[in-house]
Design a protein around this motif. Structure first.
Motif, short mmCIF file in Angstrom:
data_model
loop_
_atom_site.label_atom_id
_atom_site.label_comp_id
_atom_site.label_asym_id
_atom_site.label_seq_id
_atom_site.Cartn_x
_atom_site.Cartn_y
_atom_site.Cartn_z
N LEU A 194 0.86 -1.19 0.00
CA LEU A 194 0.00 0.00 0.00
C LEU A 194 0.89 1.23 0.00
O LEU A 194 1.88 1.28 0.74
CB LEU A 194 -0.93 0.01 1.23
N ALA A 195 0.53 2.21 -0.82
CA ALA A 195 1.25 3.48 -0.86
C ALA A 195 0.22 4.56 -1.19
O ALA A 195 -0.29 4.62 -2.30
CB ALA A 195 2.36 3.46 -1.90
N ASP A 196 -0.09 5.40 -0.20
CA ASP A 196 -1.11 6.44 -0.39
C ASP A 196 -0.60 7.73 0.25
O ASP A 196 -0.24 7.74 1.42
CB ASP A 196 -2.43 6.02 0.26
N PRO A 197 -0.58 8.82 -0.51
CA PRO A 197 -0.02 10.07 0.03
C PRO A 197 -0.95 10.83 0.95
O PRO A 197 -0.53 11.83 1.56
CB PRO A 197 0.26 10.88 -1.24
N ASP A 198 -2.23 10.38 1.09
CA ASP A 198 -3.18 11.26 1.80
C ASP A 198 -4.27 10.46 2.51
O ASP A 198 -5.46 10.63 2.21
CB ASP A 198 -3.79 12.26 0.82
N LEU A 199 -3.91 9.63 3.47
CA LEU A 199 -4.92 9.06 4.35
C LEU A 199 -5.22 10.07 5.45
O LEU A 199 -4.35 10.83 5.88
CB LEU A 199 -4.45 7.73 4.96
N TYR A 200 -6.47 10.07 5.92
CA TYR A 200 -6.91 11.17 6.79
C TYR A 200 -6.10 11.26 8.09
O TYR A 200 -5.60 12.34 8.44
CB TYR A 200 -8.39 11.01 7.12
N LEU A 201 -5.97 10.15 8.80
CA LEU A 201 -5.27 10.19 10.09
C LEU A 201 -3.75 10.04 9.95
O LEU A 201 -2.99 10.65 10.70
CB LEU A 201 -5.79 9.09 11.02
N THR A 202 -3.33 9.25 8.99
CA THR A 202 -1.90 8.89 8.91
C THR A 202 -1.17 9.58 7.78
O THR A 202 0.04 9.38 7.61
CB THR A 202 -1.76 7.36 8.78
N LEU A 221 4.30 10.48 6.09
CA LEU A 221 5.37 10.75 5.13
C LEU A 221 5.06 12.00 4.31
O LEU A 221 3.91 12.26 3.94
CB LEU A 221 5.55 9.56 4.20
N SER A 222 6.11 12.74 3.98
CA SER A 222 5.97 13.88 3.09
C SER A 222 6.13 13.48 1.63
O SER A 222 5.73 14.22 0.73
CB SER A 222 7.01 14.96 3.44
N ARG A 223 6.71 12.29 1.40
CA ARG A 223 6.96 11.82 0.04
C ARG A 223 7.02 10.30 0.06
O ARG A 223 7.53 9.70 1.01
CB ARG A 223 8.29 12.37 -0.47
N ILE A 224 6.49 9.67 -0.98
CA ILE A 224 6.57 8.22 -1.14
C ILE A 224 7.23 7.93 -2.48
O ILE A 224 6.80 8.44 -3.52
CB ILE A 224 5.17 7.56 -1.08
N ASP A 225 8.28 7.12 -2.45
CA ASP A 225 9.09 6.90 -3.65
C ASP A 225 8.86 5.54 -4.32
O ASP A 225 9.56 5.21 -5.28
CB ASP A 225 10.58 7.01 -3.30
N VAL A 226 7.91 4.77 -3.81
CA VAL A 226 7.66 3.44 -4.35
C VAL A 226 6.16 3.28 -4.55
O VAL A 226 5.36 4.09 -4.09
CB VAL A 226 8.20 2.33 -3.40
#
Length: 271
Positions: A194-202, A221-226
């Motif tokens: 799973l890689a999501d830049p904008d889950l509400y709590l996390t 995270l501020s950035r996801i590279d994968v």
């Protein structure tokens, strides 16, 4: 007399060596702490069950399981060897103290979300739970883990959290304080589920599966590279520290699971 002493010592040493090499041996730790990841050794080809779940066994006989934060009774692992004999391993669980952590300044909508936000949180939580169900034969969990970032531990696994004065769930991982943009490394090899830049709590959220139900999650995270499906190697940069979601400042939340059971990353590092 000296000859007899040497002879007896040699016999004892040979007996220990023979026991260690006994292909029918079942080896688990005698005791573990709450929140531990437990790796055991069984004869290859054995059938192993724990907590109603059939465990995978590697070709060389390793199995892994997780002990929950609130586990109180001994962990009972049933092993049926290839010859049909059955062994029951009982692992004592050592209780831990769980201090209270008070977190202030959290956005109120993340502590007491309105109905539409609560529905979104529930949907996102279901996605995360599904990602943790992967159970494949990779044994990336078996090698020593490394820290994903260096820094001060600002929050510990299991501590009772109070957000803006209201009791919340126990903390599910360890928080490591680090500046925004600090590279986050994979603590062990695995596959991104799973890689999501904008889950509400996390906020920026990343899950890496290490095989046999063991997974790591990285939050805020501020950035996801994968991306999902990517194979990552230990030490590979997978993202960057941030303060997204329910966070009062930049840090990395690193959590670990054995399927739905939360385990303590710090204990995994220390094993």
């Amino acid at each position: 007399m000296r000859v007899w002493t040497i002879a007896l010592a040699a016999i004892a040493a040979l007996s220990c060596t023979a026991a260690a090499n006994d292909p029918a041996r079942v080896v688990f730790p005698e005791s573990v702490q709450q929140g531990a990841m437990v790796i055991g050794k069984v004869p290859p080809g054995s059938e192993v069950e724990y907590a109603g779940r059939r465990l995978r066994v590697t070709p060389y006989g390793s199995v892994v399981l997780g002990i929950g934060r609130d586990a109180a009774e001994p962990a009972v692992v049933s092993v049926r060897r290839p010859d049909g004999s059955v062994h029951e391993a009982r692992i004592a669980v050592t209780p831990r103290d769980w201090p209270v952590e008070r977190v202030s300044g959290v956005p109120p909508r993340t502590v007491e979300p309105p109905p539409e936000v609560a529905a979104r949180i529930a949907r996102e939580a279901a996605r995360v739970r599904e990602a943790r169900l992967l159970d494949d034969a990779r044994a990336d969990f078996a090698k020593p883990f490394i820290r994903p970032v260096e820094g001060r531990i600002s929050g510990r696994f299991g501590n009772q959290r109070i957000y803006n004065g209201k009791p919340g769930s126990p903390h599910s991982g360890m928080d490591i304080a680090a500046p925004t943009g600090t590279p986050v490394l994979a603590p062990a090899a695995g596959v991104v589920t799973l890689a999501d830049p904008d889950l509400y709590l996390t906020g920026g959220t990343l899950l890496i599966d290490h095989g046999h139900g063991i997974s790591s999650n990285f939050l805020h995270l501020s950035r996801i590279d994968v991306k999902p499906g990517d194979r990552v190697e230990q030490g590979q940069v997978v993202g960057a520290v941030g303060a997204t979601g329910r966070a009062t400042g930049p840090h990395l939340h690193w959590g670990m699971n054995w399927f739905e059971v939360r385990i303590d990353p710090l204990l995994v590092l220390e094993r």
